[in-house]
Design a protein around this motif. Structure first.
Motif, PDB file in Angstrom:
ATOM      1  N   TYR A  66       9.769   4.764  -3.461  1.00  0.00           N
ATOM      2  CA  TYR A  66      10.733   3.527  -3.197  1.00  0.00           C
ATOM      3  C   TYR A  66      12.237   4.308  -3.272  1.00  0.00           C
ATOM      4  O   TYR A  66      13.029   3.950  -2.387  1.00  0.00           O
ATOM      5  N   SER A 139       8.970  -3.545  11.883  1.00  0.00           N
ATOM      6  CA  SER A 139       9.446  -3.716  10.433  1.00  0.00           C
ATOM      7  C   SER A 139       8.158  -3.523   9.476  1.00  0.00           C
ATOM      8  O   SER A 139       7.325  -4.258   9.579  1.00  0.00           O
ATOM      9  N   PHE A 140       8.498  -2.660   8.449  1.00  0.00           N
ATOM     10  CA  PHE A 140       7.434  -2.633   7.456  1.00  0.00           C
ATOM     11  C   PHE A 140       7.723  -3.450   6.254  1.00  0.00           C
ATOM     12  O   PHE A 140       6.865  -3.469   5.457  1.00  0.00           O
ATOM     13  N   ARG A 141       8.943  -3.668   6.125  1.00  0.00           N
ATOM     14  CA  ARG A 141       9.452  -4.673   5.049  1.00  0.00           C
ATOM     15  C   ARG A 141      10.420  -5.803   5.311  1.00  0.00           C
ATOM     16  O   ARG A 141      11.075  -5.549   6.568  1.00  0.00           O
ATOM     17  N   SER A 143      13.383  -6.312   4.667  1.00  0.00           N
ATOM     18  CA  SER A 143      14.564  -5.914   4.605  1.00  0.00           C
ATOM     19  C   SER A 143      15.056  -5.288   6.053  1.00  0.00           C
ATOM     20  O   SER A 143      16.122  -5.406   6.574  1.00  0.00           O
ATOM     21  N   SER A 144      13.972  -4.944   6.844  1.00  0.00           N
ATOM     22  CA  SER A 144      14.353  -4.309   8.198  1.00  0.00           C
ATOM     23  C   SER A 144      14.024  -5.263   9.240  1.00  0.00           C
ATOM     24  O   SER A 144      14.403  -4.779  10.291  1.00  0.00           O
ATOM     25  N   SER A 171       5.868  -7.220  12.375  1.00  0.00           N
ATOM     26  CA  SER A 171       5.916  -7.159  10.883  1.00  0.00           C
ATOM     27  C   SER A 171       4.531  -6.769  10.419  1.00  0.00           C
ATOM     28  O   SER A 171       3.351  -7.222  10.845  1.00  0.00           O
ATOM     29  N   SER A 175      -0.762  -6.105   2.473  1.00  0.00           N
ATOM     30  CA  SER A 175      -1.452  -6.676   1.251  1.00  0.00           C
ATOM     31  C   SER A 175      -2.912  -7.044   1.834  1.00  0.00           C
ATOM     32  O   SER A 175      -3.303  -7.705   2.791  1.00  0.00           O
ATOM     33  N   PHE A 220      10.124   2.946   4.824  1.00  0.00           N
ATOM     34  CA  PHE A 220       9.442   1.941   5.216  1.00  0.00           C
ATOM     35  C   PHE A 220      10.717   0.858   5.146  1.00  0.00           C
ATOM     36  O   PHE A 220      10.482  -0.123   5.465  1.00  0.00           O
ATOM     37  N   LEU A 221      11.870   1.220   4.725  1.00  0.00           N
ATOM     38  CA  LEU A 221      12.936   0.313   4.480  1.00  0.00           C
ATOM     39  C   LEU A 221      13.946   0.224   5.750  1.00  0.00           C
ATOM     40  O   LEU A 221      14.599  -0.616   5.676  1.00  0.00           O
TER      41      LEU A 221
END
Length: 261
Positions: A66, A139-141, A143-144, A171, A175, A220-221
């Motif tokens: 991260y 988008s992986f998170r 924030s993106s 997206s 999880s 990922f961000l």
């Protein structure tokens, strides 16, 4: 694979036992032992391959973390690579990897949308015509997601009169809980939707390691932006948030795809 191997081994054992019993008059145990050893060796090989693959994956994913992603984003504002200046020629364009996605409206589809071979231009995919150009924003998170919208909104505005241009904002939900059946369905019901029939807000659930590897996605961000043609080829790509210069290059490339039809 293990179940199939066991089934095949069982059939071979029964055949070997019967054959040995006929030929040696009651000595099937030797043949049975030989086949058992062969099966165990096959089982070990399969396990070894799976273990080596998982070890390679863990090494790959642990090589970055991260904080490394954060540092890279701060350094270049999400621009982990240079966006395309011009459209990528057909001969140099790679295929966009197959990706299963789901819509909050309950529909499911596979990206990229591709015109089937030997079909005319009016062929449909699901409930709509195959677009001449698709802008796929990954988008992986969370924030993106704003990064993706910095591309999709002006792109749709630029081609507001053309129904053959579509946008897919994807997206990724990795999880395991949210990916389980009942929770996934409840999750989709409350997620954001789009009122624009050419803008598709969709979600990809589960593990997508192999998909990311094909596109060489590490950080990922940031956002990943791909212009895909009717054949499923990536003809333009960008990263992070859009700039005016990059949007100009993107729209020019999309216009070329429309003219190629």
């Amino acid at each position: 694979m293990m179940l199939r191997a066991r089934g095949a081994a069982g059939a071979l054992l029964r055949l070997a036992g019967a054959t040995a019993g006929v030929q040696s008059g009651g000595a099937p145990q030797l043949a049975r032992a030989a086949f058992t050893r062969g099966f165990l060796d096959l089982h070990k090989m399969a396990n070894k391959e799976a273990i080596e693959k998982e070890k390679a994956r863990l090494k790959d994913e642990m090589s970055r973390g991260y904080f490394a992603d954060i540092s890279e984003i701060r350094k270049n504002h999400g621009k982990i690579a240079t966006a395309s200046k011009v459209i990528i020629p057909e001969v140099d364009a790679m295929k966009f990897p197959d990706l299963a996605v789901e819509s909050p409206y309950g529909g499911a589809l596979h990206l990229p949308l591709v015109v089937p071979a030997l079909q005319d231009d009016d062929v449909e995919a699901g409930d709509g015509v195959i677009p001449d150009a698709s802008l796929v924003c990954l988008s992986f998170r969370a924030s993106s997601q704003k990064m993706a919208e910095s591309w999709s909104s002006p792109f749709l505005d630029a081609f507001s009169a053309d129904k053959n241009i579509h946008v897919y904002e994807v997206s990724f939900i990795d999880s395991w809980l949210l990916s389980s059946g009942p929770v996934r369905r409840a999750f989709l019901k409350v997620m954001r939707k789009s009122n624009n029939p050419r803008r598709h807000v969709v979600y990809a659930f589960g593990d997508h390691y192999d998909f990311r590897k094909k596109l060489q996605i590490i950080n990922f961000l940031t956002g990943y932006i791909y212009l895909v043609d009717r054949e499923g080829r990536i003809r333009w790509q960008g990263f992070g948030s859009a700039t005016e210069e990059e949007l100009s290059s993107l729209t020019a490339s999309a216009s070329i795809l429309l003219d190629e039809k």
